[in-house]
Scaffold this motif. Sequence first.
Motif, PDB file in Angstrom:
ATOM      1  N   LYS A  95     101.695  82.695 -29.897  1.00 40.93           N
ATOM      2  CA  LYS A  95     101.277  81.535 -29.100  1.00 40.93           C
ATOM      3  C   LYS A  95     100.601  81.966 -27.805  1.00 40.93           C
ATOM      4  O   LYS A  95      99.561  81.409 -27.422  1.00 40.93           O
ATOM      5  CB  LYS A  95     102.494  80.655 -28.779  1.00 40.93           C
ATOM      6  N   ASP A  96     101.179  82.954 -27.132  1.00 36.83           N
ATOM      7  CA  ASP A  96     100.649  83.367 -25.831  1.00 36.83           C
ATOM      8  C   ASP A  96      99.342  84.146 -25.954  1.00 36.83           C
ATOM      9  O   ASP A  96      98.415  83.932 -25.169  1.00 36.83           O
ATOM     10  CB  ASP A  96     101.694  84.221 -25.097  1.00 36.83           C
ATOM     11  N   ASP A  97      99.254  85.044 -26.928  1.00 38.02           N
ATOM     12  CA  ASP A  97      98.074  85.914 -27.038  1.00 38.02           C
ATOM     13  C   ASP A  97      96.879  85.216 -27.655  1.00 38.02           C
ATOM     14  O   ASP A  97      95.730  85.527 -27.318  1.00 38.02           O
ATOM     15  CB  ASP A  97      98.406  87.159 -27.864  1.00 38.02           C
ATOM     16  N   HIS A  98      97.127  84.276 -28.578  1.00 35.30           N
ATOM     17  CA  HIS A  98      96.020  83.651 -29.293  1.00 35.30           C
ATOM     18  C   HIS A  98      95.913  82.149 -29.027  1.00 35.30           C
ATOM     19  O   HIS A  98      95.095  81.462 -29.630  1.00 35.30           O
ATOM     20  CB  HIS A  98      96.162  83.897 -30.800  1.00 35.30           C
ATOM     21  N   LEU A  99      96.763  81.647 -28.122  1.00 33.78           N
ATOM     22  CA  LEU A  99      96.716  80.238 -27.695  1.00 33.78           C
ATOM     23  C   LEU A  99      96.805  79.296 -28.886  1.00 33.78           C
ATOM     24  O   LEU A  99      95.992  78.377 -29.048  1.00 33.78           O
ATOM     25  CB  LEU A  99      95.437  79.977 -26.886  1.00 33.78           C
ATOM     26  N   LEU A 100      97.817  79.526 -29.718  1.00 36.02           N
ATOM     27  CA  LEU A 100      98.039  78.686 -30.888  1.00 36.02           C
ATOM     28  C   LEU A 100      99.232  77.775 -30.654  1.00 36.02           C
ATOM     29  O   LEU A 100     100.084  78.050 -29.812  1.00 36.02           O
ATOM     30  CB  LEU A 100      98.274  79.557 -32.127  1.00 36.02           C
ATOM     31  N   THR A 101      99.290  76.686 -31.404  1.00 39.77           N
ATOM     32  CA  THR A 101     100.357  75.693 -31.237  1.00 39.77           C
ATOM     33  C   THR A 101     101.458  75.916 -32.264  1.00 39.77           C
ATOM     34  O   THR A 101     101.271  76.629 -33.267  1.00 39.77           O
ATOM     35  CB  THR A 101      99.792  74.279 -31.381  1.00 39.77           C
ATOM     36  N   ASP A 102     102.608  75.268 -32.034  1.00 34.71           N
ATOM     37  CA  ASP A 102     103.721  75.366 -32.976  1.00 34.71           C
ATOM     38  C   ASP A 102     103.335  74.821 -34.342  1.00 34.71           C
ATOM     39  O   ASP A 102     103.709  75.390 -35.379  1.00 34.71           O
ATOM     40  CB  ASP A 102     104.937  74.604 -32.433  1.00 34.71           C
ATOM     41  N   GLU A 136      94.232  86.531 -35.438  1.00 37.21           N
ATOM     42  CA  GLU A 136      92.924  86.719 -34.804  1.00 37.21           C
ATOM     43  C   GLU A 136      91.827  85.972 -35.572  1.00 37.21           C
ATOM     44  O   GLU A 136      90.941  85.373 -34.960  1.00 37.21           O
ATOM     45  CB  GLU A 136      92.606  88.204 -34.739  1.00 37.21           C
ATOM     46  N   LYS A 137      91.897  85.989 -36.888  1.00 31.79           N
ATOM     47  CA  LYS A 137      90.902  85.294 -37.698  1.00 31.79           C
ATOM     48  C   LYS A 137      90.918  83.795 -37.407  1.00 31.79           C
ATOM     49  O   LYS A 137      89.865  83.164 -37.220  1.00 31.79           O
ATOM     50  CB  LYS A 137      91.173  85.543 -39.183  1.00 31.79           C
ATOM     51  N   PHE A 138      92.122  83.210 -37.356  1.00 35.62           N
ATOM     52  CA  PHE A 138      92.210  81.771 -37.089  1.00 35.62           C
ATOM     53  C   PHE A 138      91.802  81.451 -35.654  1.00 35.62           C
ATOM     54  O   PHE A 138      91.169  80.420 -35.391  1.00 35.62           O
ATOM     55  CB  PHE A 138      93.635  81.281 -37.347  1.00 35.62           C
ATOM     56  N   ALA A 139      92.166  82.331 -34.701  1.00 36.53           N
ATOM     57  CA  ALA A 139      91.804  82.095 -33.305  1.00 36.53           C
ATOM     58  C   ALA A 139      90.284  82.076 -33.132  1.00 36.53           C
ATOM     59  O   ALA A 139      89.743  81.286 -32.347  1.00 36.53           O
ATOM     60  CB  ALA A 139      92.427  83.165 -32.414  1.00 36.53           C
ATOM     61  N   ILE A 140      89.583  82.931 -33.863  1.00 39.96           N
ATOM     62  CA  ILE A 140      88.116  82.940 -33.793  1.00 39.96           C
ATOM     63  C   ILE A 140      87.555  81.628 -34.335  1.00 39.96           C
ATOM     64  O   ILE A 140      86.610  81.053 -33.774  1.00 39.96           O
ATOM     65  CB  ILE A 140      87.555  84.141 -34.572  1.00 39.96           C
ATOM     66  N   GLU A 141      88.146  81.131 -35.439  1.00 42.23           N
ATOM     67  CA  GLU A 141      87.698  79.858 -35.994  1.00 42.23           C
ATOM     68  C   GLU A 141      87.993  78.708 -35.021  1.00 42.23           C
ATOM     69  O   GLU A 141      87.205  77.763 -34.906  1.00 42.23           O
ATOM     70  CB  GLU A 141      88.394  79.596 -37.329  1.00 42.23           C
ATOM     71  N   LYS A 142      89.115  78.798 -34.316  1.00 47.64           N
ATOM     72  CA  LYS A 142      89.514  77.722 -33.411  1.00 47.64           C
ATOM     73  C   LYS A 142      88.694  77.722 -32.128  1.00 47.64           C
ATOM     74  O   LYS A 142      88.239  76.660 -31.660  1.00 47.64           O
ATOM     75  CB  LYS A 142      91.006  77.847 -33.089  1.00 47.64           C
ATOM     76  N   TRP A 143      88.490  78.879 -31.524  1.00 49.20           N
ATOM     77  CA  TRP A 143      87.835  78.970 -30.219  1.00 49.20           C
ATOM     78  C   TRP A 143      86.365  79.390 -30.296  1.00 49.20           C
ATOM     79  O   TRP A 143      85.671  79.363 -29.280  1.00 49.20           O
ATOM     80  CB  TRP A 143      88.600  79.956 -29.322  1.00 49.20           C
ATOM     81  N   GLY A 144      85.898  79.752 -31.475  1.00 49.90           N
ATOM     82  CA  GLY A 144      84.492  80.102 -31.617  1.00 49.90           C
ATOM     83  C   GLY A 144      84.223  81.589 -31.604  1.00 49.90           C
ATOM     84  O   GLY A 144      83.359  82.079 -32.318  1.00 49.90           O
ATOM     85  N   SER A 145      84.959  82.339 -30.797  1.00 47.14           N
ATOM     86  CA  SER A 145      84.812  83.793 -30.711  1.00 47.14           C
ATOM     87  C   SER A 145      85.957  84.344 -29.881  1.00 47.14           C
ATOM     88  O   SER A 145      86.677  83.594 -29.196  1.00 47.14           O
ATOM     89  CB  SER A 145      83.468  84.177 -30.081  1.00 47.14           C
ATOM     90  N   LEU A 146      86.121  85.656 -29.924  1.00 48.98           N
ATOM     91  CA  LEU A 146      87.148  86.289 -29.098  1.00 48.98           C
ATOM     92  C   LEU A 146      86.801  86.182 -27.616  1.00 48.98           C
ATOM     93  O   LEU A 146      87.693  86.099 -26.769  1.00 48.98           O
ATOM     94  CB  LEU A 146      87.309  87.757 -29.500  1.00 48.98           C
ATOM     95  N   GLU A 147      85.511  86.170 -27.304  1.00 50.80           N
ATOM     96  CA  GLU A 147      85.089  86.009 -25.906  1.00 50.80           C
ATOM     97  C   GLU A 147      85.495  84.637 -25.385  1.00 50.80           C
ATOM     98  O   GLU A 147      85.986  84.520 -24.248  1.00 50.80           O
ATOM     99  CB  GLU A 147      83.577  86.202 -25.785  1.00 50.80           C
ATOM    100  N   ASN A 148      85.319  83.622 -26.200  1.00 51.18           N
ATOM    101  CA  ASN A 148      85.730  82.278 -25.787  1.00 51.18           C
ATOM    102  C   ASN A 148      87.244  82.190 -25.639  1.00 51.18           C
ATOM    103  O   ASN A 148      87.758  81.482 -24.762  1.00 51.18           O
ATOM    104  CB  ASN A 148      85.253  81.237 -26.799  1.00 51.18           C
ATOM    105  N   LEU A 149      87.964  82.903 -26.506  1.00 53.55           N
ATOM    106  CA  LEU A 149      89.424  82.940 -26.397  1.00 53.55           C
ATOM    107  C   LEU A 149      89.831  83.569 -25.069  1.00 53.55           C
ATOM    108  O   LEU A 149      90.728  83.060 -24.385  1.00 53.55           O
ATOM    109  CB  LEU A 149      90.014  83.732 -27.563  1.00 53.55           C
TER     110      LEU A 149
END
Length: 218
Positions: A95-102, A136-149
Amino acid sequence: MSSNYYEYNLTTMQDTKGGFLEEEPKHESPKKKRRVIDVNDIPYNPDPEECPLCVECGSLDLDMIYLKLFKVYVCKSCVEAVPDKYSLLTKTEAKDDHLLTDSELRDRALFPVWEKPNSHKSSWNNMLLYLRMHLEKFAIEKWGSLENLDKEFERRVDEKQLRRRTRVEEWEKRRREKLKLQAEHEHQFEGTAGTSDGGATEQKCVVCGIVVEVEELF
């Protein structure tokens, strides 16, 4: 006429409409038992054409936990050598590193997990371990890129620090105002119901709350 005498068991005779014939005893073949095959008895074929290989180095010695739980073909050596992809994160870290929800982390179609007893205390809830490459794969799909994350992470950190700083500044401001008021204001006393041991009347400032004793002169 023959003098031979034959005994027949009539209960075993069968009427063939052309005479009676004695049934021959039936011999049942013994039932075949199914052989239980131990998993360890199944041969392992190391033919690269038929067996999956490690996606990193091509090894046949795959990590069974990663294969069975995460459906990832990787050997133990590469798990340790490439932590950016194959390290395991707890739910809090995910949750903290990739800003994901429960709710996102509860989706087993998105995130298969390794659930194991808590190593800190057995009475606590089981640990849920997630594979970093899935997160990381889902975080990229959610935020657009690792830079945006990273930008979103920095924005939240700045916002949190701003809220903390605002609370501290507000507290400091109120403290200074209170000290300034106590130092500069003109006391406005009013009588209270209490009296001191010496019989003097107590008065309290309605602005700062200081209490003084006032002796009445007759």
